[in-house]
Write a protein that holds these residues in place. Structure first.
Motif, mmCIF file in Angstrom:
data_model
loop_
_atom_site.group_PDB
_atom_site.id
_atom_site.type_symbol
_atom_site.label_atom_id
_atom_site.label_comp_id
_atom_site.label_asym_id
_atom_site.label_seq_id
_atom_site.Cartn_x
_atom_site.Cartn_y
_atom_site.Cartn_z
ATOM 1 N N VAL A 128 0.205 -1.805 -0.016
ATOM 2 C CA VAL A 128 0.095 0.156 -0.266
ATOM 3 C C VAL A 128 0.731 0.921 -0.468
ATOM 4 C CG1 VAL A 128 -2.177 -1.234 1.074
ATOM 5 C CG2 VAL A 128 -0.023 -0.232 2.574
ATOM 6 N N MET A 129 2.562 0.894 -0.375
ATOM 7 C CA MET A 129 3.264 2.460 0.537
ATOM 8 C C MET A 129 2.889 2.763 -1.972
ATOM 9 S SD MET A 129 7.039 0.772 0.730
ATOM 10 C CE MET A 129 7.199 -0.441 -0.760
ATOM 11 N N THR A 130 3.669 3.992 -1.685
ATOM 12 C CA THR A 130 3.803 4.989 -2.536
ATOM 13 C C THR A 130 5.358 4.375 -3.048
ATOM 14 O OG1 THR A 130 2.010 6.565 -2.770
ATOM 15 C CG2 THR A 130 3.915 7.114 -3.767
ATOM 16 N N SER A 131 5.265 3.760 -4.065
ATOM 17 C CA SER A 131 6.625 3.279 -4.678
ATOM 18 C C SER A 131 7.849 4.302 -5.989
ATOM 19 C CB SER A 131 7.049 2.142 -4.809
ATOM 20 O OG SER A 131 5.924 1.555 -5.243
ATOM 21 N N SER A 132 7.076 4.765 -6.255
ATOM 22 C CA SER A 132 7.035 5.926 -7.219
ATOM 23 C C SER A 132 7.701 7.116 -6.020
ATOM 24 C CB SER A 132 6.498 5.584 -8.631
ATOM 25 O OG SER A 132 5.206 5.805 -8.429
ATOM 26 N N LEU A 133 8.716 7.136 -6.359
ATOM 27 C CA LEU A 133 8.873 8.005 -5.395
ATOM 28 C C LEU A 133 9.746 9.450 -6.197
ATOM 29 C CD1 LEU A 133 10.327 7.147 -1.757
ATOM 30 C CD2 LEU A 133 8.267 8.070 -2.479
ATOM 31 N N ALA A 134 9.207 10.780 -5.308
ATOM 32 C CA ALA A 134 9.669 11.622 -6.309
ATOM 33 C C ALA A 134 11.400 12.377 -4.882
ATOM 34 C CB ALA A 134 9.289 13.381 -6.532
ATOM 35 N N THR A 135 12.398 12.310 -5.388
ATOM 36 C CA THR A 135 13.172 12.557 -3.712
ATOM 37 C C THR A 135 13.768 13.487 -4.594
ATOM 38 O OG1 THR A 135 14.806 11.697 -5.437
ATOM 39 C CG2 THR A 135 13.347 10.098 -3.871
#
Length: 143
Positions: free
Chosen positions: A70-77
């Motif tokens: 359920v986490m957001t894995s396509s992250l902006a950093t």
């Protein structure tokens, strides 16, 4: 100013196999709106208040749902060397409230929209009358 001077380095973290319920309890205990999900030293994702609301709407069993699902894995950093205005623009474009800060592939901190707005408001009203400054600070400190 660079993000490195604004970011928070005290992070609330969880592993991908921890449950959403455990992450929510960490968020509540720490008074934060996100948990950074790390697989060992690697940044794997982020779990935020928005994820909690989505799951609640779906009727999820928080204590049986692993963060990996359920986490957001396509992250902006963003890099610690990047500027605050760059972070603000990225947060606006991607509609982000929490932005992990990485340096040389390692997670070094996190910056929230509240951090960015507080900095920008401070700069904007540096020379304004004191009541405007106090009101802005009070609004940003509300939870």
């Amino acid at each position: 100013m660079q993000i490195g001077g604004l970011m928070r380095v005290k992070l609330v973290t969880a592993s991908p196999d921890e449950t959403a319920g455990a992450a929510i309890r960490k968020m509540l205990d720490s008074g934060v709106g996100s948990v950074v999900v790390c697989d060992g030293p690697a940044l794997a994702g982020i779990f935020t208040e928005r994820d909690v609301l989505r799951l609640a709407g779906e009727g999820a069993d928080f204590d049986a749902t692993p963060l990996s699902e359920v986490m957001t894995s396509s992250l902006a950093t963003i890099s610690a060397d990047d500027g605050i205005l760059e972070a603000a623009e990225l947060m606006k474009e991607r509609r982000l409230r929490h932005l992990p800060v990485v340096q040389d592939g390692n997670l070094v901190g996190i910056v929230s929209i509240r951090d960015v707005l507080a900095f920008l408001a401070e700069r904007l009203w540096q020379e304004s009358e004191e009541s405007v400054h106090d009101t802005t600070r009070a609004l940003l400190e509300r939870r």
